[in-house]
Scaffold this active site. Sequence first.
Site, short mmCIF file in Angstrom:
data_model
loop_
_atom_site.label_atom_id
_atom_site.label_comp_id
_atom_site.label_asym_id
_atom_site.label_seq_id
_atom_site.Cartn_x
_atom_site.Cartn_y
_atom_site.Cartn_z
N SER A 1 73.24 -15.84 74.07
CA SER A 1 74.32 -16.79 74.28
C SER A 1 74.43 -17.10 75.78
O SER A 1 74.11 -16.26 76.61
CB SER A 1 75.65 -16.23 73.76
OG SER A 1 76.67 -17.20 73.91
N GLY A 2 74.89 -18.28 76.08
CA GLY A 2 75.03 -18.68 77.47
C GLY A 2 74.73 -20.15 77.69
O GLY A 2 75.10 -20.72 78.71
N GLY A 3 74.04 -20.74 76.72
CA GLY A 3 73.75 -22.17 76.81
C GLY A 3 72.97 -22.52 78.05
O GLY A 3 72.23 -21.71 78.61
N LYS B 1 74.70 -12.46 66.76
CA LYS B 1 74.72 -13.77 67.40
C LYS B 1 75.12 -14.86 66.40
O LYS B 1 75.83 -15.81 66.74
CB LYS B 1 73.35 -14.09 67.99
CG LYS B 1 73.22 -15.50 68.59
CD LYS B 1 74.24 -15.77 69.68
CE LYS B 1 73.92 -17.00 70.50
NZ LYS B 1 73.91 -18.25 69.76
N HIS C 1 78.78 -14.68 66.03
CA HIS C 1 79.31 -15.22 67.29
C HIS C 1 79.42 -16.74 67.23
O HIS C 1 80.42 -17.34 67.63
CB HIS C 1 78.39 -14.75 68.43
CG HIS C 1 78.40 -15.57 69.68
ND1 HIS C 1 77.84 -16.83 69.78
CD2 HIS C 1 78.89 -15.29 70.91
CE1 HIS C 1 78.00 -17.28 71.01
NE2 HIS C 1 78.63 -16.38 71.71
N ASN C 2 78.38 -17.40 66.70
CA ASN C 2 78.39 -18.85 66.64
C ASN C 2 79.38 -19.38 65.61
O ASN C 2 79.97 -20.44 65.78
CB ASN C 2 76.99 -19.38 66.35
CG ASN C 2 76.12 -19.38 67.59
OD1 ASN C 2 76.19 -18.47 68.40
ND2 ASN C 2 75.31 -20.40 67.76
N GLU D 1 82.54 -19.38 67.32
CA GLU D 1 82.51 -20.51 68.26
C GLU D 1 82.92 -21.81 67.55
O GLU D 1 83.68 -22.63 68.11
CB GLU D 1 81.11 -20.64 68.83
CG GLU D 1 80.87 -21.78 69.78
CD GLU D 1 79.40 -21.85 70.17
OE1 GLU D 1 78.76 -22.88 69.89
OE2 GLU D 1 78.90 -20.86 70.74
N TYR D 2 82.45 -22.01 66.32
CA TYR D 2 82.83 -23.21 65.56
C TYR D 2 84.35 -23.28 65.43
O TYR D 2 84.96 -24.33 65.61
CB TYR D 2 82.21 -23.18 64.16
CG TYR D 2 80.80 -23.69 64.06
CD1 TYR D 2 79.82 -23.31 64.97
CD2 TYR D 2 80.43 -24.55 63.03
CE1 TYR D 2 78.52 -23.77 64.85
CE2 TYR D 2 79.14 -25.01 62.91
CZ TYR D 2 78.18 -24.62 63.82
OH TYR D 2 76.90 -25.08 63.71
N ARG E 1 82.86 -30.93 60.81
CA ARG E 1 81.67 -31.53 61.41
C ARG E 1 80.98 -32.47 60.42
O ARG E 1 80.50 -33.55 60.81
CB ARG E 1 80.71 -30.43 61.88
CG ARG E 1 81.29 -29.59 63.00
CD ARG E 1 80.26 -28.70 63.64
NE ARG E 1 80.84 -27.93 64.73
CZ ARG E 1 80.15 -27.36 65.70
NH1 ARG E 1 78.82 -27.47 65.72
NH2 ARG E 1 80.74 -26.68 66.66
#
Length: 430
Positions: A249-251, A299, A302-303, A306-307, A399
């Site tokens: 993660s970190g983009g 991860k 984690h995402n 994030e959503y 989305r």
Amino acid sequence: MKSSMPWIYAGNTTLIKISFGCSIEGYYWRIFMITPITKEIYQVGGDGLTASEDAAIYLLYIDGQAAIVDAGCGNATRRLLENIRHCGVPEKAIEYLLITHCHYDHTGGAAELKKRLKLNVVAHHLEAPYLEKGDPEVTAASWYGATLTPVSVDIKLKQHTQSIRLGQRNITAIHLPGHSPGSLVFQVESEGQSVLFAQDVHGPIHPDLLSDPRAYQTSLKEMLNLKDDICRAERLKEKGIEYVDAGVSGGIWGLKIGYCLMMGGKRAVVEKLEPVFKTLAPENGFLYCGKTGSGHFVKMVHNGIEYGLMQAYGEGFEILEASPYSEAFDYQKIAHLWNQGSVVRSWLLELLEDAFDRDPRLQDIKGYVEDSGEGRWTLQQAIDTEVPAPVTALSLFARFRSRQENTFTERVLAALRREFGGHAVKTGKD
């Protein structure tokens, strides 16, 4: 009365068996293929090869050792063994009978093969009781008007993935329940290809077979995604390569401030690579999460989180924008304020502050939001484990909705209101 005289033509890639015989109806020719999947793997049984009621039967011959995948109904075992001999495999080389699941068209011949070849029967432990007592219902023997001869299971697999050694190669057994409680898929590398033995992926799903529709759907998805960490680790292990999965993660900012790393695999291997991770991550920015697959799994969740966070920020700012106070609002300043000790402060909010600084009302952006899959995977995991995750679900569906205009759903709603209440609707001309 029938008689036949089989003969064999051995080509470089295909064995063709032709039987000539006669019956009271006259002469007939029967041509069928002993089909090579690779030079080490053949289909040696099934309709046209042994008996029409047999499921497909496969032969693996690797480094002088052999295994059979499934046994058919058992009405043509002699012909099956004949086919195996024609592949150049001696009976004494056959070590295992690998059972994908307990149903009669896959296991009816298991007892005779075990007695004849003195091989080890391998099955999932959830299938073993029905094989060992010859259960007529769960094995579906009653569907065929037959009786399953009980067969003892020598190796009862209990893990989600487990390896069986054949020669210098590992065969990976993967538990994918649904069609039956202990359905297995076998995977092996041969000639640079990954060969998957997945029987009855089409079902049927039936309560007499103890089928589980929900598990079946999950297993289908997993089977279609078998390039996953666990199988990669098994394949690489054969080559002496250890596999570590890293959730990152970190983009695009990771290059500047470091990457948050979530690691899975053998602890000793991860610890050996620790200098690499410390170079890439900020201070305290990497974690050993557990066995193979756990890093990517953490991860993924984690995402999903994030959503939900992104959706909450979006909805909050839209409520602000729709309010009677919005004309005076400076969203860049509000985002900055909320990052000063507020309970909703976050790096995402810092990024939103930057976005509002460049475009105060986001007028240059269209509200069309893609998804890269992690939210779907997180939601699917929640469904599979029966964990309520309404925020993740709704943020993903939002989305989807962002990509639609004038949806059919909304036209149906408008039409219904007009029909039952005479409410006005807008037409395509409005």
